[in-house]
Structures are given as C-alpha cells and as structure tokens.
Scaffold this motif. Structure first.
Motif, mmCIF file in Angstrom:
data_model
loop_
_atom_site.group_PDB
_atom_site.id
_atom_site.type_symbol
_atom_site.label_atom_id
_atom_site.label_comp_id
_atom_site.label_asym_id
_atom_site.label_seq_id
_atom_site.Cartn_x
_atom_site.Cartn_y
_atom_site.Cartn_z
ATOM 1 N N TRP A 1 0.819 -1.218 0.000
ATOM 2 C CA TRP A 1 0.000 0.000 0.000
ATOM 3 C C TRP A 1 0.850 1.264 0.000
ATOM 4 O O TRP A 1 0.375 2.323 -0.395
ATOM 5 C CB TRP A 1 -0.942 0.026 1.192
ATOM 6 C CG TRP A 1 -2.013 -1.017 1.282
ATOM 7 C CD1 TRP A 1 -2.749 -1.305 2.392
ATOM 8 C CD2 TRP A 1 -2.513 -1.893 0.265
ATOM 9 N NE1 TRP A 1 -3.651 -2.307 2.135
ATOM 10 C CE2 TRP A 1 -3.540 -2.684 0.828
ATOM 11 C CE3 TRP A 1 -2.191 -2.109 -1.071
ATOM 12 C CZ2 TRP A 1 -4.244 -3.656 0.113
ATOM 13 C CZ3 TRP A 1 -2.883 -3.090 -1.791
ATOM 14 C CH2 TRP A 1 -3.890 -3.837 -1.213
ATOM 15 N N VAL A 2 2.089 1.173 0.433
ATOM 16 C CA VAL A 2 2.959 2.352 0.443
ATOM 17 C C VAL A 2 3.956 2.335 -0.722
ATOM 18 O O VAL A 2 4.797 3.221 -0.830
ATOM 19 C CB VAL A 2 3.729 2.488 1.775
ATOM 20 C CG1 VAL A 2 2.752 2.659 2.916
ATOM 21 C CG2 VAL A 2 4.647 1.302 2.002
ATOM 22 N N THR A 3 3.850 1.331 -1.575
ATOM 23 C CA THR A 3 4.711 1.256 -2.752
ATOM 24 C C THR A 3 4.075 2.033 -3.895
ATOM 25 O O THR A 3 2.907 1.827 -4.218
ATOM 26 C CB THR A 3 4.926 -0.206 -3.183
ATOM 27 O OG1 THR A 3 5.560 -0.917 -2.117
ATOM 28 C CG2 THR A 3 5.804 -0.281 -4.427
ATOM 29 N N GLU A 4 4.830 2.907 -4.515
ATOM 30 C CA GLU A 4 4.312 3.740 -5.593
ATOM 31 C C GLU A 4 4.681 3.133 -6.946
ATOM 32 O O GLU A 4 5.859 3.020 -7.272
ATOM 33 C CB GLU A 4 4.869 5.151 -5.476
ATOM 34 C CG GLU A 4 4.055 6.183 -6.227
ATOM 35 C CD GLU A 4 4.391 7.593 -5.787
ATOM 36 O OE1 GLU A 4 5.346 8.154 -6.355
ATOM 37 O OE2 GLU A 4 3.719 8.124 -4.894
ATOM 38 N N TYR B 1 0.605 8.576 0.743
ATOM 39 C CA TYR B 1 1.607 7.567 0.397
ATOM 40 C C TYR B 1 0.996 6.683 -0.682
ATOM 41 O O TYR B 1 -0.206 6.456 -0.725
ATOM 42 C CB TYR B 1 2.020 6.743 1.611
ATOM 43 C CG TYR B 1 0.893 6.091 2.379
ATOM 44 C CD1 TYR B 1 0.410 4.836 2.034
ATOM 45 C CD2 TYR B 1 0.328 6.728 3.479
ATOM 46 C CE1 TYR B 1 -0.600 4.239 2.739
ATOM 47 C CE2 TYR B 1 -0.690 6.135 4.198
ATOM 48 C CZ TYR B 1 -1.154 4.886 3.826
ATOM 49 O OH TYR B 1 -2.164 4.293 4.542
ATOM 50 N N GLY B 2 1.834 6.197 -1.594
ATOM 51 C CA GLY B 2 1.314 5.378 -2.682
ATOM 52 C C GLY B 2 0.329 6.149 -3.539
ATOM 53 O O GLY B 2 -0.793 5.708 -3.760
ATOM 54 N N ARG B 3 0.718 7.327 -4.036
ATOM 55 C CA ARG B 3 -0.193 8.193 -4.787
ATOM 56 C C ARG B 3 -0.566 7.602 -6.149
ATOM 57 O O ARG B 3 0.136 6.751 -6.677
ATOM 58 C CB ARG B 3 0.434 9.573 -4.999
ATOM 59 C CG ARG B 3 0.691 10.354 -3.721
ATOM 60 C CD ARG B 3 1.387 11.662 -4.013
ATOM 61 N NE ARG B 3 1.745 12.368 -2.782
ATOM 62 C CZ ARG B 3 1.309 13.579 -2.464
ATOM 63 N NH1 ARG B 3 0.524 14.234 -3.286
ATOM 64 N NH2 ARG B 3 1.678 14.145 -1.332
ATOM 65 N N THR C 1 -5.327 15.121 -10.165
ATOM 66 C CA THR C 1 -4.130 15.658 -9.526
ATOM 67 C C THR C 1 -4.058 15.152 -8.092
ATOM 68 O O THR C 1 -5.084 14.872 -7.472
ATOM 69 C CB THR C 1 -4.152 17.195 -9.513
ATOM 70 O OG1 THR C 1 -5.382 17.634 -8.906
ATOM 71 C CG2 THR C 1 -4.084 17.763 -10.902
ATOM 72 N N THR C 2 -2.857 15.039 -7.557
ATOM 73 C CA THR C 2 -2.717 14.662 -6.154
ATOM 74 C C THR C 2 -2.517 15.913 -5.299
ATOM 75 O O THR C 2 -2.024 16.927 -5.776
ATOM 76 C CB THR C 2 -1.532 13.700 -5.935
ATOM 77 O OG1 THR C 2 -0.298 14.389 -6.178
ATOM 78 C CG2 THR C 2 -1.641 12.504 -6.865
ATOM 79 N N ASP C 3 -2.910 15.813 -4.053
ATOM 80 C CA ASP C 3 -2.919 16.979 -3.166
ATOM 81 C C ASP C 3 -1.515 17.367 -2.733
ATOM 82 O O ASP C 3 -0.688 16.511 -2.406
ATOM 83 C CB ASP C 3 -3.770 16.676 -1.941
ATOM 84 C CG ASP C 3 -3.894 17.878 -1.032
ATOM 85 O OD1 ASP C 3 -4.575 18.844 -1.420
ATOM 86 O OD2 ASP C 3 -3.286 17.856 0.058
ATOM 87 N N TRP D 1 -3.259 4.836 -3.897
ATOM 88 C CA TRP D 1 -3.649 4.195 -5.158
ATOM 89 C C TRP D 1 -4.521 2.963 -4.954
ATOM 90 O O TRP D 1 -5.336 2.621 -5.812
ATOM 91 C CB TRP D 1 -2.402 3.812 -5.956
ATOM 92 C CG TRP D 1 -1.587 2.702 -5.349
ATOM 93 C CD1 TRP D 1 -0.551 2.837 -4.479
ATOM 94 C CD2 TRP D 1 -1.754 1.299 -5.572
ATOM 95 N NE1 TRP D 1 -0.054 1.592 -4.131
ATOM 96 C CE2 TRP D 1 -0.770 0.633 -4.801
ATOM 97 C CE3 TRP D 1 -2.625 0.544 -6.344
ATOM 98 C CZ2 TRP D 1 -0.641 -0.757 -4.774
ATOM 99 C CZ3 TRP D 1 -2.505 -0.850 -6.315
ATOM 100 C CH2 TRP D 1 -1.522 -1.485 -5.549
ATOM 101 N N ALA D 2 -4.384 2.285 -3.832
ATOM 102 C CA ALA D 2 -5.119 1.041 -3.613
ATOM 103 C C ALA D 2 -6.515 1.270 -3.056
ATOM 104 O O ALA D 2 -7.330 0.345 -3.024
ATOM 105 C CB ALA D 2 -4.335 0.124 -2.672
#
Length: 413
Positions: free
Chosen positions: A151-154, A171-173, A242-244, A305-306
């Motif tokens: 879950w924290v792997t991008e 994390y993991g965007r 977009t990500t924050d 992302w998940a």
C-alpha cells in the motif's frame, strides 16, 4: 623612406566594453526566447509519458477482461465481518480496493501483486511481524496502514510525470481514477461501505445500483464490456486526477457544500463554489469548510492508489475538468458513505485539460472547456428514480455514462 610614428596606437584585437555588453544582451534575449520553448518541450514529453501510462492501464484492463470476462472491481476485496468501528483493521481491506489493484499482474507489476495476494510478514520499515500473524491475503485496510509494503509502494505506471506530489501525508499516490459517470450516489442504491456482506443478495440494492450508478465502474459490482451499451469508443473508463500538495487547491481537497439541505449537492453541483477565494479562484478561501477525520490522509485527492474511496480513485463527469471538488458527507469528505454525495471531477497538471482513457483503450485529451451542459441549481442529477434520462451535463456527461443510449458528438471532443 618613410618613418613610423611610434606615438600612433596599435590595432586592437579585442572587444570594446560596449560591444561585449551588446553581445551579452543578445544572448540574454535569445535565452529568454528559448527558455519557454524548452519548458514547453519538457511538458510535451511529460504529457506523452502520461498518455503512455494510460495506454498501459488500458491494455491491463483489456487483458484482465480477456482473462475473467469482466472489469476489475471497484470497492471489492475482503471483509472480516467483525471490525467496528469501520476503516481501521489489520484483518481485511473491508471491500475497499480500487480496480488498480486487480490489474497489477497485467501491467508488469507481478512482484507487487504477489505481495498483495499472498500473506507476508514483512513491514515497510524492514521489521518482521510474528510468524503466526502474517498480513492477510489481499492486505489489510488501506487507510492508516503505512506498515504494509504494497500500500505504500508507488507504481510509476500510476503516476503522471507532470504531478509533483510526493511523500506525506499521502503515500502510494495515483493520478488515474475510475470513471463513475454523471451521477454521484442515490438514496435507494447507495451502499454502506463497511457492511459485512457484499449486498449481492439484496436485489433492491442491485437494481437501484445499476440504475443510479451510470459510469463504467460502480461500487461492489464488476461490470463487463457487454454492459457498455453506448459503445466502448464513446464511454470514458479512466481519467486523470491531480494529487494533493497541501495547498487547499480546489481540485484536490473537497469542501463541504455551502447550501443547507441534505440533498443540496445532488440538486446543485455548484453548491461549493461560494467557498472559493475570490482573489485566487484556484484555491479555497477562508469561508470554505472541511470535514476532519483521524489521520486526514483519506481526505486528499489521489493519496492512496489502492483505496477505492471516491476521492482517492474515482471521478464524475458532472462539472468540467479542473473544476472544484465538493461533498456533503457528514462522516468524512471522501464520498460514498451512507447517503453522502460527492462530486469529484477529473483534473491534471497539464495546461488546458486532462487525459481520459476510453473503453476501447484509446487515450484522448479533453479540454477544460468541453461542453458540460447546465450545472446550475435544479433537480438535474440522474438517480435510480430517473436513470433513463439524457445526461444533463452535455457531452462530458454523455461520455461518462455507459448505457444511456446517447450518441456523443465527437466533433466537440
């Protein structure tokens, strides 16, 4: 015989100060002219890379469909049936995984998929869990589990190179979200996301869900290409977000609607617009309000992302791309909780529009000025009670619905 006057100055071989200054000025002007072109070339390269990412996702979805005869699920996964309060458990993911999880093995992310699908005992900080207490298959809850490696792997395929977002609190965007259509929930078809069953035995929910959720994806059900009656080439499957960056950007943090009434957002997609800063309309002003929740991570666009909370991995074809995002959720501003409404449109860091992935795998660029109908106040949003109506959101809304029998005018696309 002639004599040289030794007092006469010799020929000079260098530049005068004036000539040197003129040359420097010319070089400065040329650099000033060329720098925007260089920056534009770099953005064009990033935009092409973003488009290629979308093509890879499209191939992954189509290969998934070829293998299973259905699309990857939105808000699917596992549930231990016992966790309360909802949202924080190590025992299951509480039916809240995004479609991006299912296509991992089809986009050359087999190693990451193996970590998700098979129990493991390693934490993200390198420590080891007890041998008799491994992580569950398909992982724990996405929210609040920064110790779970997948879950924290991008995954770079899930990131747009033009988006600078990195690190905490997210994390993991991801920059790519599933299309949820031109409606955003309905009282008769909405589900309770922490319910211990998948609701498939509730035929009333199934019927109303199919009617009220008009996008290519909707919660707890896996659609298939056969459900796309408008044609794959005419239906959006994925779009950019977009990500924050923590700057109160109207596209990445959802404000609570500014008009009273339980269904204000349903009847008026512009109901949060009063919270924008009049001097900087790209950002929320001091009048905007936001719901707080423990951890805060889930309240920001594209942060995980998940996760299949709408603010993380979904978008609606209601307001045009790069418009504000808005919610009337009372338990957390991510949408999809009980009867909460949320209006999250597509957005990007590219100039003038966003990429979208069509159902047939084609990648198109949609302008911010795409024809999007009338979003002014009025009972316009399709629900289970009026699901057969034409999209009130013009071409943009028609492209978001999978089976409304609308033929979009692609000349305006």
């Amino acid at each position: 015989m002639t004599y040289r006057n030794h007092a006469e100055p010799k020929n000079r071989l260098g530049f005068t100060l004036v000539e040197l200054l003129v040359v420097i000025a010319i070089i400065g002007v040329l650099v000033g002219l060329l720098l925007p072109a260089v920056q534009a070339a770099r953005e064009a390269a990033r935009r092409m890379s973003c488009s290629n990412n979308f093509k890879q996702i499209g191939l992954g979805v189509h290969n998934y469909h070829s293998a299973y005869n259905k699309l990857p699920g939105y808000r699917t996964g596992t549930n231990d049936g016992q966790t309360w309060p909802p949202g924080f458990t190590q025992n299951s993911n509480i039916f809240n995984l995004s479609p991006l999880v299912g296509i991992l093995p089809f986009i050359e992310q087999q190693a990451l998929w193996e970590q998700v699908s098979n129990p493991n005992i390693q934490n993200s900080d390198g420590s080891t869990r007890a041998v008799n207490d491994p992580w569950p298959p398909m992982g724990p809850t996405v929210d609040g589990n920064d110790q779970y490696i997948p879950w924290v792997t991008e995954a770079q395929t899930y990131r747009c190179p033009s988006d600078p977002g990195i690190g905490a609190p997210a994390y993991g965007r991801t920059n790519y979200a599933a299309c949820l259509g031109d409606s955003y929930g309905n009282p008769n078809g909405e589900f309770v996301w922490w319910n211990t069953s998948d609701r498939l035995d509730d035929q009333g929910w199934v019927v109303n869900g199919r009617a009220g959720d008009r996008g290519m994806f909707f919660a707890r059900r896996q659609t298939a290409f056969r459900d796309c009656l408008d044609g794959l080439a005419n239906t959006i499957m994925y779009g950019e977000i977009t990500t924050d960056l923590g700057d109160n950007d109207k596209r990445t943090r959802a404000a609570i609607h500014q008009i009273s009434g339980a269904s204000a957002l349903e009847h008026n997609p512009l109901s949060c617009r009063g919270g924008l800063d009049p001097l900087r309309p790209q950002f929320w002003g001091p009048l905007a309000t936001f719901t707080t929740w423990a951890g805060q991570v889930r309240l920001r666009r594209g942060a995980q992302w998940a996760s299949a909370f709408d603010i993380m991995g979904g978008f609606h074809t209601v307001l045009p791309p790069n418009s504000e995002i808005c919610t009337d959720a009372g338990a957390g501003d991510w949408g999809g909780v009980m009867t909460a409404r949320a209006n999250y449109t597509a957005s990007s860091r590219h100039q003038g529009g966003v990429h979208v992935l069509m159902g047939d795998g084609a990648v198109k660029f949609v302008s911010d000025s795409v024809e999007a109908g009338d979003s002014s106040a009025g009972n316009v949003t399709p629900t289970a009670n009026n699901s057969g109506r034409e999209s009130p959101y013009g071409l943009w809304g028609a492209l978001g619905s999978r089976a409304s029998k609308e033929i979009p005018d692609m000349s305006n696309f």
